[in-house]
Design a protein around this motif. Structure first.
Motif, PDB file in Angstrom:
ATOM      1  N   GLU A   1       1.254  10.561  13.024  1.00  0.00           N
ATOM      2  CA  GLU A   1      -0.143  10.267  13.385  1.00  0.00           C
ATOM      3  C   GLU A   1      -0.727   9.202  12.457  1.00  0.00           C
ATOM      4  OE1 GLU A   1      -1.879  14.311  13.188  1.00  0.00           O
ATOM      5  OE2 GLU A   1       0.117  14.863  13.924  1.00  0.00           O
ATOM      6  N   LEU A   2      -0.188   9.117  11.256  1.00  0.00           N
ATOM      7  CA  LEU A   2      -0.747   8.180  10.272  1.00  0.00           C
ATOM      8  C   LEU A   2      -0.096   6.798  10.336  1.00  0.00           C
ATOM      9  CD1 LEU A   2      -1.147  10.682   7.298  1.00  0.00           C
ATOM     10  CD2 LEU A   2      -2.972   9.677   8.668  1.00  0.00           C
TER      11      LEU A   2
ATOM     12  N   THR B   1       0.832  -1.216   0.000  1.00  0.00           N
ATOM     13  CA  THR B   1       0.000   0.000   0.000  1.00  0.00           C
ATOM     14  C   THR B   1       0.859   1.256   0.000  1.00  0.00           C
ATOM     15  OG1 THR B   1      -1.723  -1.188   1.199  1.00  0.00           O
ATOM     16  CG2 THR B   1      -1.823   1.217   1.276  1.00  0.00           C
ATOM     17  N   ILE B   2       0.517   2.144  -0.921  1.00  0.00           N
ATOM     18  CA  ILE B   2       1.189   3.448  -1.005  1.00  0.00           C
ATOM     19  C   ILE B   2       0.154   4.504  -0.637  1.00  0.00           C
ATOM     20  CG2 ILE B   2       2.330   5.092  -2.548  1.00  0.00           C
ATOM     21  CD1 ILE B   2       3.021   2.606  -4.334  1.00  0.00           C
ATOM     22  N   CYS B   3       0.538   5.390   0.276  1.00  0.00           N
ATOM     23  CA  CYS B   3      -0.381   6.444   0.710  1.00  0.00           C
ATOM     24  C   CYS B   3       0.068   7.780   0.114  1.00  0.00           C
ATOM     25  CB  CYS B   3      -0.360   6.519   2.237  1.00  0.00           C
ATOM     26  SG  CYS B   3      -1.369   7.842   2.899  1.00  0.00           S
ATOM     27  N   LEU B   4      -0.846   8.494  -0.515  1.00  0.00           N
ATOM     28  CA  LEU B   4      -0.549   9.832  -1.041  1.00  0.00           C
ATOM     29  C   LEU B   4      -1.114  10.845  -0.044  1.00  0.00           C
ATOM     30  CD1 LEU B   4      -1.724   9.225  -4.734  1.00  0.00           C
ATOM     31  CD2 LEU B   4       0.521   8.756  -3.735  1.00  0.00           C
ATOM     32  N   ASN B   5      -0.239  11.696   0.486  1.00  0.00           N
ATOM     33  CA  ASN B   5      -0.648  12.598   1.564  1.00  0.00           C
ATOM     34  C   ASN B   5       0.122  13.904   1.381  1.00  0.00           C
ATOM     35  OD1 ASN B   5      -1.627  13.542   4.088  1.00  0.00           O
ATOM     36  ND2 ASN B   5       0.277  12.866   5.061  1.00  0.00           N
TER      37      ASN B   5
ATOM     38  N   MET C   1       4.786   6.422   1.926  1.00  0.00           N
ATOM     39  CA  MET C   1       3.964   7.631   1.826  1.00  0.00           C
ATOM     40  C   MET C   1       4.672   8.612   0.893  1.00  0.00           C
ATOM     41  SD  MET C   1       2.668  10.241   4.789  1.00  0.00           S
ATOM     42  CE  MET C   1       1.484   9.084   5.435  1.00  0.00           C
ATOM     43  N   LEU C   2       3.920   9.145  -0.065  1.00  0.00           N
ATOM     44  CA  LEU C   2       4.475  10.146  -0.975  1.00  0.00           C
ATOM     45  C   LEU C   2       3.809  11.492  -0.677  1.00  0.00           C
ATOM     46  CD1 LEU C   2       4.552   8.129  -4.337  1.00  0.00           C
ATOM     47  CD2 LEU C   2       6.237   8.194  -2.491  1.00  0.00           C
ATOM     48  N   SER C   3       4.647  12.499  -0.424  1.00  0.00           N
ATOM     49  CA  SER C   3       4.137  13.814  -0.036  1.00  0.00           C
ATOM     50  C   SER C   3       4.793  14.913  -0.859  1.00  0.00           C
ATOM     51  CB  SER C   3       4.429  14.073   1.448  1.00  0.00           C
ATOM     52  OG  SER C   3       3.762  13.143   2.251  1.00  0.00           O
ATOM     53  N   GLY C   4       4.339  16.131  -0.607  1.00  0.00           N
ATOM     54  CA  GLY C   4       4.914  17.319  -1.261  1.00  0.00           C
ATOM     55  C   GLY C   4       4.826  18.465  -0.275  1.00  0.00           C
ATOM     56  N   HIS C   5       4.265  19.567  -0.723  1.00  0.00           N
ATOM     57  CA  HIS C   5       3.891  20.712   0.124  1.00  0.00           C
ATOM     58  C   HIS C   5       5.043  21.604   0.565  1.00  0.00           C
ATOM     59  CE1 HIS C   5       1.590  23.096   2.978  1.00  0.00           C
ATOM     60  NE2 HIS C   5       2.415  22.754   3.941  1.00  0.00           N
ATOM     61  N   THR C   6       6.212  21.047   0.815  1.00  0.00           N
ATOM     62  CA  THR C   6       7.261  21.844   1.473  1.00  0.00           C
ATOM     63  C   THR C   6       8.065  22.709   0.512  1.00  0.00           C
ATOM     64  OG1 THR C   6       8.901  20.112   1.175  1.00  0.00           O
ATOM     65  CG2 THR C   6       7.582  20.015   3.191  1.00  0.00           C
ATOM     66  N   HIS C   7       8.091  22.384  -0.764  1.00  0.00           N
ATOM     67  CA  HIS C   7       8.973  23.036  -1.763  1.00  0.00           C
ATOM     68  C   HIS C   7      10.434  22.940  -1.307  1.00  0.00           C
ATOM     69  CE1 HIS C   7       5.598  25.673  -3.663  1.00  0.00           C
ATOM     70  NE2 HIS C   7       5.106  24.587  -3.128  1.00  0.00           N
ATOM     71  N   GLY C   8      10.738  21.948  -0.530  1.00  0.00           N
ATOM     72  CA  GLY C   8      12.124  21.771  -0.052  1.00  0.00           C
ATOM     73  C   GLY C   8      12.331  22.292   1.349  1.00  0.00           C
ATOM     74  N   ARG C   9      11.803  23.439   1.633  1.00  0.00           N
ATOM     75  CA  ARG C   9      11.872  24.095   2.943  1.00  0.00           C
ATOM     76  C   ARG C   9      13.203  23.882   3.670  1.00  0.00           C
ATOM     77  NH1 ARG C   9       7.448  22.265   6.541  1.00  0.00           N
ATOM     78  NH2 ARG C   9       5.954  23.354   5.259  1.00  0.00           N
ATOM     79  N   GLN C  10      14.288  24.105   2.946  1.00  0.00           N
ATOM     80  CA  GLN C  10      15.583  23.914   3.607  1.00  0.00           C
ATOM     81  C   GLN C  10      15.768  24.879   4.765  1.00  0.00           C
ATOM     82  OE1 GLN C  10      17.732  24.440   0.034  1.00  0.00           O
ATOM     83  NE2 GLN C  10      18.477  22.350   0.053  1.00  0.00           N
TER      84      GLN C  10
ATOM     85  N   ARG D   1       8.858   2.615   8.277  1.00  0.00           N
ATOM     86  CA  ARG D   1       8.112   2.872   7.028  1.00  0.00           C
ATOM     87  C   ARG D   1       8.927   3.838   6.164  1.00  0.00           C
ATOM     88  NH1 ARG D   1       2.379   2.681   8.375  1.00  0.00           N
ATOM     89  NH2 ARG D   1       2.259   1.675  10.407  1.00  0.00           N
ATOM     90  N   HIS D   2       8.436   4.046   4.954  1.00  0.00           N
ATOM     91  CA  HIS D   2       9.175   4.888   4.016  1.00  0.00           C
ATOM     92  C   HIS D   2       8.361   6.143   3.665  1.00  0.00           C
ATOM     93  CE1 HIS D   2      11.701   1.341   3.242  1.00  0.00           C
ATOM     94  NE2 HIS D   2      10.568   0.668   3.193  1.00  0.00           N
ATOM     95  N   LEU D   3       8.998   7.286   3.822  1.00  0.00           N
ATOM     96  CA  LEU D   3       8.348   8.556   3.447  1.00  0.00           C
ATOM     97  C   LEU D   3       9.214   9.240   2.406  1.00  0.00           C
ATOM     98  CD1 LEU D   3       6.438  11.089   3.893  1.00  0.00           C
ATOM     99  CD2 LEU D   3       8.021  11.766   5.708  1.00  0.00           C
ATOM    100  N   TYR D   4       8.587   9.723   1.327  1.00  0.00           N
ATOM    101  CA  TYR D   4       9.338  10.535   0.369  1.00  0.00           C
ATOM    102  C   TYR D   4       8.628  11.874   0.187  1.00  0.00           C
ATOM    103  CZ  TYR D   4      12.374  12.116  -3.189  1.00  0.00           C
ATOM    104  OH  TYR D   4      13.300  12.882  -3.856  1.00  0.00           O
ATOM    105  N   VAL D   5       9.390  12.965   0.344  1.00  0.00           N
ATOM    106  CA  VAL D   5       8.831  14.312   0.198  1.00  0.00           C
ATOM    107  C   VAL D   5       9.416  14.953  -1.055  1.00  0.00           C
ATOM    108  CG1 VAL D   5       8.454  16.537   1.308  1.00  0.00           C
ATOM    109  CG2 VAL D   5       8.689  14.481   2.721  1.00  0.00           C
TER     110      VAL D   5
END
Ligand code: FE2
Length: 301
Positions: free
Chosen positions: A224-225, A212-216, A233-242, A270-274
């Motif tokens: 929490e998830l 199962t791959i979760c898009l969040n 889990m594949l995410s975005g939102h941050t634009h890198g936010r270095q 688990r595996h998270l990619y941003v």
């Protein structure tokens, strides 16, 4: 300039170009102007990030499948069609089986909902183009919890579906290959900032034994998830936010937003990619280029 990604990267001058592009980027970064990469000189300087994606119980027939992730297009009067369209062509050249778009498709008004649907309808993926929503899909200003936000997101959903795209808002989809036995589950969660996320609904009926791959969109809630049975889990939102790692960032961002800024993370096994997204806002430090992520599926041992 050549149009095809492969031609572009194989140009003999690429390495030299890479050096001077980086020099321009570093200098602009000092002035907080890395959004400047959208100007013609740097417009094509996207990073294609390749990553293996091991999944337990993956059907061997799916081994080697490619999933392309794009995120944070922010289509609006300041993010041009031409700029976004080049990425669509490049993703197609990479020949993914699935494309996922992890939120913030638009920042502009309603007309951009229709426009982004047309733009994304040019993506080619045998098993579908799957979209989930982010905070800007509910509000131009990024955060609003009222009826207008829902109307806007509903309109975006119907525009995307009318173009044959898949939209997951707290829902899942089971993908199967011809002759395969075990489906690959994709769960798409809705936006958190507008209060639309409902993980319980999203994971309802999902067998925890399935890959199962979760898009969040926003990875801040990843811990929490962990109650839910996703492997990636594949995410975005941050634009890198270095900047979140710097002293200034510690003053600016609450603790919750400082951890998962870009790239790969192992979170309690688990595996998270941003993904850093394609749009050009907020890239305030160096080496934070727009990104297309490519995942290669493999059976986890
Ligand atoms: Fe966002």
């Amino acid at each position: 300039m050549p149009n095809k990604l492969s031609e572009f990267l194989n140009k003999p001058h690429w390495r030299r170009q890479h050096r001077w592009r980086r020099a321009i980027w570093m200098n602009m970064a000092r002035l907080g102007l890395t959004g400047i990469h959208a100007l013609p000189v740097n417009r094509r300087w996207v990073e294609i990030h390749w990553q293996n994606m091991p999944l337990a119980n993956l059907d061997p027939a799916m081994e080697g499948w490619k999933i392309a992730q794009i995120s944070d297009l922010h289509y609006s009067p300041v993010v041009w069609r031409k700029y976004l369209l080049q990425f669509i062509g490049w993703v197609n050249e990479l020949e993914p089986q699935i494309v996922v778009v992890t939120g913030d498709l638009i920042t502009g008004g309603y007309r951009y909902a229709r426009r982004v649907a047309t733009l994304l309808s040019h993506l080619k993926a045998e098993h579908g183009v799957i979209c989930t929503f982010g905070n800007h899909d509910y509000s131009i200003y990024g955060r609003r919890e009222n009826g207008e936000g829902k109307r806007r997101a509903d309109f975006l959903e119907s525009s995307l579906k009318a173009r044959g795209l898949i939209v997951l808002r707290n829902e899942s989809i089971a993908l199967k290959t011809a002759g395969g036995k075990t489906p690959l589950m994709i769960v798409g969660l809705d936006d958190e900032w507008s209060g639309s996320i409902d993980a319980r609904a999203g994971f309802e009926g999902v067998d925890p034994r399935l890959p199962t791959i979760c898009l969040n969109h926003n990875p801040a809630n990843v811990r929490e998830l962990l109650h839910y049975p996703w492997q990636w889990m594949l995410s975005g939102h941050t634009h890198g936010r270095q900047v979140a790692k710097s002293k200034l960032g510690q003053a600016l961002y609450p603790q919750r937003y400082r951890h998962y800024t870009h790239g790969y993370y192992s979170v309690s096994g688990r595996h998270l990619y941003v993904n850093r997204g394609l749009s050009y806002g907020q890239r305030v430090q160096d080496w934070c280029r727009p990104e297309i992520s490519m995942f290669r599926l493999e059976v986890a041992n």
